[in-house]
Scaffold this active site. Structure first.
Site, PDB file in Angstrom:
ATOM      1  N   GLU A 111       7.742   1.094   4.939  1.00 37.46           N
ATOM      2  CA  GLU A 111       7.250   0.055   5.836  1.00 37.46           C
ATOM      3  C   GLU A 111       7.442  -1.280   5.137  1.00 37.46           C
ATOM      4  OE1 GLU A 111       2.976   0.236   6.388  1.00 37.46           O
ATOM      5  OE2 GLU A 111       3.033  -1.065   8.142  1.00 37.46           O
TER       6      GLU A 111
ATOM      7  N   HIS B 210       0.824  -1.212   0.000  1.00 42.24           N
ATOM      8  CA  HIS B 210       0.000   0.000   0.000  1.00 42.24           C
ATOM      9  C   HIS B 210       0.851   1.251   0.000  1.00 42.24           C
ATOM     10  CE1 HIS B 210       0.466  -0.841   4.402  1.00 42.24           C
ATOM     11  NE2 HIS B 210       0.591   0.468   4.501  1.00 42.24           N
TER      12      HIS B 210
HETATM   13 CO    CO Z   1       1.149   1.283   6.317  1.00 36.68          CO
END
Ligand code: CO
Length: 134
Positions: free
Chosen positions: A130, A7
């Site tokens: 991330e 994402h």
């Molecule tokens: Co995230």
């Protein structure tokens, strides 16, 4: 080592306006908001055919994204999330390559119930990255 883009996270000042924009003007499939008090965020997921967009709003006084929103009052791209198969192995490789992992350097359970870690943006071309174990 890294796999799919899981994402892209965008911090927004108003989740309802952001959701309406993605659902209405962009014609995307948008989830209902979910409060994650332990992470200090409310999230909405936009499901695209090849990835997701995570819309984030600060939740509570200790939100880790409050300062970001102060600096970017109109909102802005906050982080990219790449998938990895083994986050422990990934963490060792990254540390071996001189990259700093934020926090205590160990993977944590992230917003989707899976182990995640964040890399220091100064070690990753200025982008907050991330990694999520899939
Ligand atoms: Co995230």
């Amino acid at each position: 080592m890294i796999g799919k883009l899981n994402h892209v996270a965008i911090v927004v000042p108003d989740l309802e306006i952001a959701s309406t924009q993605y659902r209405g003007i962009f014609g995307a499939s948008v989830s209902d908001p979910v409060d994650l008090p332990e992470h200090g965020v409310t999230t909405v997921f936009v499901n695209l055919p090849n990835t997701k967009i995570e819309l984030l709003l600060p939740l509570g006084d200790q939100s880790p994204i409050s300062k970001f929103l102060e600096r970017n009052p109109a909102g802005g791209i906050h982080h990219l999330c790449y998938e990895v198969v083994d986050i422990g192995l990934a963490a060792e490789k990254l540390k071996g390559g001189g990259m700093r992992i934020l926090g205590d350097g160990k993977p944590k359970i992230g917003a989707h119930g899976k182990p995640v870690l964040f890399l220091h943006p100064k070690d990753a071309l200025g982008a907050l990255i991330e990694l999520e174990q899939i």
